[in-house]
Scaffold this motif. Structure first.
Motif, PDB file in Angstrom:
ATOM      1  N   VAL A 190      -7.624  -6.130   5.612  1.00  0.00           N
ATOM      2  CA  VAL A 190      -7.193  -5.318   6.758  1.00  0.00           C
ATOM      3  C   VAL A 190      -8.078  -5.596   7.978  1.00  0.00           C
ATOM      4  O   VAL A 190      -9.287  -5.788   7.841  1.00  0.00           O
ATOM      5  N   ASN A 191      -7.446  -5.635   9.145  1.00  0.00           N
ATOM      6  CA  ASN A 191      -8.198  -5.869  10.381  1.00  0.00           C
ATOM      7  C   ASN A 191      -9.149  -4.723  10.689  1.00  0.00           C
ATOM      8  O   ASN A 191      -8.890  -3.578  10.328  1.00  0.00           O
ATOM      9  N   GLY A 192     -10.185  -5.062  11.414  1.00  0.00           N
ATOM     10  CA  GLY A 192     -11.093  -4.031  11.918  1.00  0.00           C
ATOM     11  C   GLY A 192     -10.709  -3.679  13.340  1.00  0.00           C
ATOM     12  O   GLY A 192      -9.782  -4.238  13.928  1.00  0.00           O
TER      13      GLY A 192
ATOM     14  N   GLY B 215      -1.132 -10.262  22.189  1.00  0.00           N
ATOM     15  CA  GLY B 215      -0.924  -9.310  21.093  1.00  0.00           C
ATOM     16  C   GLY B 215      -2.207  -9.086  20.309  1.00  0.00           C
ATOM     17  O   GLY B 215      -3.297  -9.512  20.731  1.00  0.00           O
ATOM     18  N   GLY B 216      -2.048  -8.445  19.147  1.00  0.00           N
ATOM     19  CA  GLY B 216      -3.194  -8.068  18.315  1.00  0.00           C
ATOM     20  C   GLY B 216      -4.043  -9.260  17.872  1.00  0.00           C
ATOM     21  O   GLY B 216      -5.243  -9.112  17.624  1.00  0.00           O
ATOM     22  N   LEU B 217      -3.425 -10.437  17.780  1.00  0.00           N
ATOM     23  CA  LEU B 217      -4.168 -11.633  17.372  1.00  0.00           C
ATOM     24  C   LEU B 217      -5.424 -11.810  18.224  1.00  0.00           C
ATOM     25  O   LEU B 217      -6.514 -12.101  17.714  1.00  0.00           O
TER      26      LEU B 217
ATOM     27  N   PHE C  86       8.458  -4.660  10.126  1.00  0.00           N
ATOM     28  CA  PHE C  86       7.383  -5.253   9.325  1.00  0.00           C
ATOM     29  C   PHE C  86       6.137  -5.212  10.179  1.00  0.00           C
ATOM     30  O   PHE C  86       6.217  -5.209  11.410  1.00  0.00           O
ATOM     31  N   GLU C  87       4.995  -5.098   9.536  1.00  0.00           N
ATOM     32  CA  GLU C  87       3.747  -4.979  10.276  1.00  0.00           C
ATOM     33  C   GLU C  87       2.607  -5.524   9.428  1.00  0.00           C
ATOM     34  O   GLU C  87       2.093  -4.838   8.545  1.00  0.00           O
ATOM     35  N   PRO C  88       2.224  -6.780   9.652  1.00  0.00           N
ATOM     36  CA  PRO C  88       1.149  -7.359   8.847  1.00  0.00           C
ATOM     37  C   PRO C  88      -0.093  -6.458   8.804  1.00  0.00           C
ATOM     38  O   PRO C  88      -0.642  -6.196   7.744  1.00  0.00           O
ATOM     39  N   CYS C  89      -0.538  -5.985   9.957  1.00  0.00           N
ATOM     40  CA  CYS C  89      -1.607  -4.979   9.947  1.00  0.00           C
ATOM     41  C   CYS C  89      -1.274  -3.873  10.933  1.00  0.00           C
ATOM     42  O   CYS C  89      -1.036  -2.743  10.574  1.00  0.00           O
ATOM     43  N   GLY C  90      -1.240  -4.226  12.220  1.00  0.00           N
ATOM     44  CA  GLY C  90      -1.044  -3.205  13.243  1.00  0.00           C
ATOM     45  C   GLY C  90      -2.387  -2.665  13.679  1.00  0.00           C
ATOM     46  O   GLY C  90      -3.251  -2.380  12.840  1.00  0.00           O
ATOM     47  N   LEU C  91      -2.583  -2.561  14.973  1.00  0.00           N
ATOM     48  CA  LEU C  91      -3.847  -2.010  15.485  1.00  0.00           C
ATOM     49  C   LEU C  91      -3.623  -0.658  16.146  1.00  0.00           C
ATOM     50  O   LEU C  91      -4.499   0.198  16.131  1.00  0.00           O
TER      51      LEU C  91
ATOM     52  N   ASP D 190      -7.221  -9.619  19.815  1.00  0.00           N
ATOM     53  CA  ASP D 190      -8.260  -8.635  19.495  1.00  0.00           C
ATOM     54  C   ASP D 190      -8.985  -9.014  18.207  1.00  0.00           C
ATOM     55  O   ASP D 190     -10.187  -8.810  18.072  1.00  0.00           O
ATOM     56  N   VAL D 191      -8.199  -9.543  17.257  1.00  0.00           N
ATOM     57  CA  VAL D 191      -8.791  -9.870  15.962  1.00  0.00           C
ATOM     58  C   VAL D 191      -9.742 -11.068  16.089  1.00  0.00           C
ATOM     59  O   VAL D 191     -10.848 -11.057  15.539  1.00  0.00           O
ATOM     60  N   ILE D 192      -9.324 -12.098  16.811  1.00  0.00           N
ATOM     61  CA  ILE D 192     -10.194 -13.274  16.963  1.00  0.00           C
ATOM     62  C   ILE D 192     -11.524 -12.849  17.588  1.00  0.00           C
ATOM     63  O   ILE D 192     -12.607 -13.224  17.122  1.00  0.00           O
TER      64      ILE D 192
ATOM     65  N   SER E 141      12.214  -5.870  18.323  1.00  0.00           N
ATOM     66  CA  SER E 141      12.818  -5.202  17.166  1.00  0.00           C
ATOM     67  C   SER E 141      11.824  -5.153  16.002  1.00  0.00           C
ATOM     68  O   SER E 141      11.896  -4.247  15.177  1.00  0.00           O
ATOM     69  N   GLN E 142      10.867  -6.113  15.927  1.00  0.00           N
ATOM     70  CA  GLN E 142       9.829  -6.001  14.883  1.00  0.00           C
ATOM     71  C   GLN E 142       9.168  -4.628  14.950  1.00  0.00           C
ATOM     72  O   GLN E 142       8.878  -3.995  13.940  1.00  0.00           O
ATOM     73  N   LYS E 143       8.939  -4.157  16.155  1.00  0.00           N
ATOM     74  CA  LYS E 143       8.206  -2.901  16.343  1.00  0.00           C
ATOM     75  C   LYS E 143       9.113  -1.677  16.216  1.00  0.00           C
ATOM     76  O   LYS E 143       8.676  -0.553  16.455  1.00  0.00           O
TER      77      LYS E 143
ATOM     78  N   THR F 215      -3.850 -12.795   4.747  1.00  0.00           N
ATOM     79  CA  THR F 215      -3.078 -12.082   5.742  1.00  0.00           C
ATOM     80  C   THR F 215      -3.795 -10.760   5.975  1.00  0.00           C
ATOM     81  O   THR F 215      -4.809 -10.483   5.319  1.00  0.00           O
ATOM     82  N   VAL F 216      -3.289  -9.965   6.937  1.00  0.00           N
ATOM     83  CA  VAL F 216      -4.144  -8.919   7.474  1.00  0.00           C
ATOM     84  C   VAL F 216      -3.979  -7.530   6.842  1.00  0.00           C
ATOM     85  O   VAL F 216      -4.404  -6.538   7.432  1.00  0.00           O
ATOM     86  N   SER F 217      -3.387  -7.484   5.646  1.00  0.00           N
ATOM     87  CA  SER F 217      -3.463  -6.265   4.817  1.00  0.00           C
ATOM     88  C   SER F 217      -3.032  -6.634   3.403  1.00  0.00           C
ATOM     89  O   SER F 217      -2.334  -7.626   3.195  1.00  0.00           O
TER      90      SER F 217
ATOM     91  N   ILE G   8      -2.530 -15.527   8.214  1.00  0.00           N
ATOM     92  CA  ILE G   8      -1.175 -15.290   8.741  1.00  0.00           C
ATOM     93  C   ILE G   8      -1.177 -13.929   9.427  1.00  0.00           C
ATOM     94  O   ILE G   8      -1.286 -12.900   8.775  1.00  0.00           O
ATOM     95  N   HIS G   9      -1.065 -13.947  10.738  1.00  0.00           N
ATOM     96  CA  HIS G   9      -1.000 -12.690  11.494  1.00  0.00           C
ATOM     97  C   HIS G   9       0.453 -12.284  11.707  1.00  0.00           C
ATOM     98  O   HIS G   9       0.773 -11.115  11.746  1.00  0.00           O
ATOM     99  N   ASN G  10       1.289 -13.272  11.928  1.00  0.00           N
ATOM    100  CA  ASN G  10       2.707 -12.957  12.118  1.00  0.00           C
ATOM    101  C   ASN G  10       3.578 -14.057  11.525  1.00  0.00           C
ATOM    102  O   ASN G  10       3.788 -15.096  12.145  1.00  0.00           O
TER     103      ASN G  10
HETATM  104  C1  GLC Z   1       0.255  -9.661  14.675  1.00  0.00           C
HETATM  105  C2  GLC Z   1       0.875  -8.638  13.723  1.00  0.00           C
HETATM  106  C3  GLC Z   1       0.059  -7.347  13.670  1.00  0.00           C
HETATM  107  C4  GLC Z   1      -1.417  -7.661  13.452  1.00  0.00           C
HETATM  108  C5  GLC Z   1      -1.914  -8.657  14.499  1.00  0.00           C
HETATM  109  C6  GLC Z   1      -3.372  -9.045  14.284  1.00  0.00           C
HETATM  110  O1  GLC Z   1       0.437  -9.262  15.998  1.00  0.00           O
HETATM  111  O2  GLC Z   1       2.220  -8.350  14.092  1.00  0.00           O
HETATM  112  O3  GLC Z   1       0.526  -6.519  12.625  1.00  0.00           O
HETATM  113  O4  GLC Z   1      -2.176  -6.473  13.542  1.00  0.00           O
HETATM  114  O5  GLC Z   1      -1.140  -9.835  14.431  1.00  0.00           O
HETATM  115  O6  GLC Z   1      -3.646  -9.509  13.007  1.00  0.00           O
END
Ligand code: GLC
Length: 472
Positions: A240-242, A17-19, A373-378, A21-23, A300-302, A206-208, A155-157
Motif C-alpha cells: 500500500v502507498n504511503g 495523478g497519484g503516480l 477499480f482503484e489500485p491504491c488511491g490517495l 506523489d508516490v515517486i 469513469s475509473q473514478k 502493485t500498490v495494495s 503497476i500503478h494503473n
Molecule cells: C494510479 C492509481 C491509484 C494509485 C496511484 C499511485 O493513479 O489509479 O489508485 O494510488 O496510481 O500508485
C-alpha cells in the motif's frame, strides 16, 4: 543500496495523478533510510518552465531504429533525491504530458536514453525500479545490453499498457524480434511495454494487497493482463502507498483556513467548512448540513457517473457537494449541469487547484470515492487524516485502507459499499445523512485521524523486497 527509479512523472516537477506523489514520497523515504535514489524523468516543457537550476549532466545521441536523436541529461537534487531528466524537444517539448499518437515512440526513446545514461555514467545500481508502462522496457533493454541488474516493476494503473504494432519493434526499441516471437513482450497481437516489464522484472508489485489479488483473478479485466500477472504470482507483491505527511497535515497546513488536530477538530473543521462554502460561493454557508467533497480525475475509473447518480439523493437530504477535478468532457458537462441548476447544493471546479483541494479535505464531512477499480488511491488516505470520512467502493486499495462502519463498528474510519451492487452507494448517502449531526460519527472521525500511512512505515516493505532480490 543504489536504487534507480524510472517513471513518467514525479512531484515536485510534474504531476497528472497519484503516480507523481508516490515517486516523490517513496524516493524521499528511501533517502531518509540512507539509500541513494536516482529518479529518471522526461524533461517535459512543463518541467522546463518550472524555474530551477537544472545542471548539465551528460549528452549523447540515441540510435532508435533508423533515427539518431540527440538527448541531454539534466540534473537536479531535491531533499536528497537525485533527479535526472532526459531532454529532447522533439519528444518532450510539447504542451501536454501523455496522450500523443507517438507515445510509444516517445517512451521507447526515453527508455533507450535512460539505458544509455546508466551505462555511459556507470550508475551500476543495485536495483532498477520501473513504474508503469512508461518504463516497462528499461529492464529488458538493460538485460539485452548484457547488464542484468535486479529489477522491479510497480503497476500503478493496469488500464494503461503501452501498446504498439510489432512491425515497429526494431524501429522503436532496437530489440530483436525474438522477444516478440517468444511471447515475452507479445500481448493480444501487439507489443505491450507493461507486459515487457511484468515478464522481465525480478519482482512485480502493485500498490495494495487487494489489487494484487484482483489483478490475478482478472476481476476487473484489463484486456486480460491478469493472466500474465498470474503467471508471476510467486514474485507478486501488494504494498500500500504511503502519504507524504509533510504536505498533508491539518496541524500545520498553511493552505487551509484554520489548522487543527485530533483534540480540537470540531472547531477546526467547522471553520474550514464555512470557509470552503464561502469560497465556493454558496449563499448560505451553513455548517449544519453535511458536505460531501470530491477531489479526483473526472473519469469513469473514478466512478464519476456513480456520483452523478447520487447527487439527487444528496440534494434531497439537504446536503451539499463540492467537486474538484478535470477529465472526460461528458462527465465535466453533466457535473456543470447540476451546478448550474442546483447552485445551493452543487459546486464544481473544473481544473487543478492545490489550495482548494486542501480546503475540501479540511472542510468536508464526507469524501466520495466510488471507484470502479482503484489500485491504491490517495484521496481516501488524505481525507481520513483530515477527519473527513471516506465513502468508498470496496475495491483495491480502498478496501485495504478504509475500515468500513458496516463491517467494523468499533474501529471504523469510513463507509465502504459493494462495488458490484450499484444501489449500495445511493443507500450509503442516505445512511450517512441520517447519522450526520449525531455524536455517532465522532469516534469514526477520531479513528480516521489516528490512522498512520506514513511513507516511513511503508518504505520498509520495499527495502525488504529489494534486499530479498539482492540475495537471490
Ligand atoms: C494510479 C492509481 C491509484 C494509485 C496511484 C499511485 O493513479 O489509479 O489508485 O494510488 O496510481 O500508485
Amino acid at each position: 543500496m543504489r536504487i534507480i527509479f524510472v517513471a513518467g512523472e514525479s512531484s515536485p516537477f510534474v504531476k497528472t495523478g497519484g503516480l507523481a506523489d508516490v515517486i516523490w514520497g517513496l524516493s524521499k523515504a528511501l533517502v531518509r533510510k540512507g539509500h541513494k535514489v536516482s529518479v529518471f524523468l522526461p524533461f517535459y516543457r512543463q518541467v522546463k518552465k518550472t524555474p530551477d537550476n537544472y545542471q548539465w549532466f551528460d549528452a549523447f545521441d540515441v540510435a532508435q531504429g533508423w533515427r539518431m536523436t540527440h538527448a541531454n541529461i539534466l540534473y537536479d537534487q531535491r531533499d536528497g533525491v537525485d533527479f535526472y531528466f532526459v531532454e529532447s524537444d522533439q519528444y518532450f517539448g510539447r504542451e501536454g504530458i501523455y496522450g500523443y499518437d507517438d507515445d510509444a515512440e516517445r517512451f521507447a526513446f526515453f527508455s533507450l536514453a535512460v539505458k544509455k545514461a546508466i551505462i555511459h555514467k556507470r550508475f551500476n545500481p543495485d536495483i532498477v525500479h520501473a513504474h508503469d508502462w512508461h518504463a516497462g522496457l528499461v529492464p529488458l533493454m538493460l538485460a539485452d545490453a548484457g547488464l542484468k541488474f535486479r529489477s522491479v516493476i510497480t503497476i500503478h494503473n493496469p488500464a494503461f499498457q503501452g501498446y504498439f504494432n510489432p512491425m515497429q519493434l526494431g524501429d522503436l526499441t532496437n530489440l530483436a524480434s525474438v522477444y516478440y516471437g517468444s511471447g515475452l513482450i507479445r500481448f493480444n497481437g501487439m507489443v505491450s511495454m507493461l507486459k515487457a516489464g511484468i515478464s522481465t522484472c525480478d519482482a512485480v508489485t502493485t500498490v495494495s494487497k487487494t489489487h494484487a489479488k484482483e489483478l490475478m483473478a482478472d476481476k476487473v479485466s484489463f484486456n486480460g493482463i491478469g493472466s500474465v500477472i498470474a503467471g508471476r504470482h510467486s514474485d507478486l507483491y501488494g504494498i500500500v502507498n504511503g502519504l507524504d505527511y509533510d504536505e498533508f497535515c491539518p496541524e500545520k497546513d498553511e493552505l487551509i483556513e484554520k489548522t487543527y488536530d485530533i483534540n480540537n477538530y470540531k472547531t477546526g473543521k467547522k471553520a474550514n467548512k464555512v470557509a470552503l462554502l464561502r469560497h465556493m460561493g454558496f449563499t448560505h454557508p451553513n455548517s449544519g448540513q453535511p458536505v460531501f467533497g470530491v477531489v479526483t480525475r473526472l473519469t469513469s475509473q473514478k466512478g464519476i457517473d456513480r456520483i452523478l447518480r447520487v447527487i439527487p439523493e444528496i440534494i434531497e437530504n439537504r446536503g451539499k457537494i463540492v467537486i474538484l477535478g478535470q477529465g472526460e468532457w461528458d462527465l465535466e458537462q453533466s457535473l456543470e449541469w447540476y451546478a448550474k441548476n442546483f447552485p445551493e447544493s452543487v459546486k464544481v471546479y473544473i481544473g487543478y487547484n492545490n489550495k482548494l483541494a486542501h480546503l475540501i479535505y479540511a472542510g468536508s464531512d464526507f469524501f466520495l470515492m466510488p471507484s470502479r477499480f482503484e489500485p491504491c488511491g490517495l484521496g481516501q488516505i488524505i481525507a481520513m487524516h483530515y477527519g473527513c470520512l471516506p465513502i468508498v467502493s470496496k475495491v483495491g486499495g480502498l478496501s485495504d485502507t478504509v475500515f468500513s462502519f458496516y463491517d467494523h463498528r468499533e474501529n471504523a474510519t469510513g463507509f465502504a459499499f459493494d462495488n458490484w451492487d450499484e444501489n449500495c452507494f445511493d443507500y450509503s448517502i442516505g445512511y450517512v445523512c441520517n447519522m450526520y449531526g449525531e455524536k455517532k460519527l465522532n469516534p469514526l472521525i477520531e479513528n480516521a485521524m489516528k490512522m498512520d500511512f506514513s511513507w516511513d512505515k511503508q518504505v520498509d516493505k520495499y527495502i525488504e523486497l529489494y534486499k530479498s532480490l539482492l540475495k537471490r
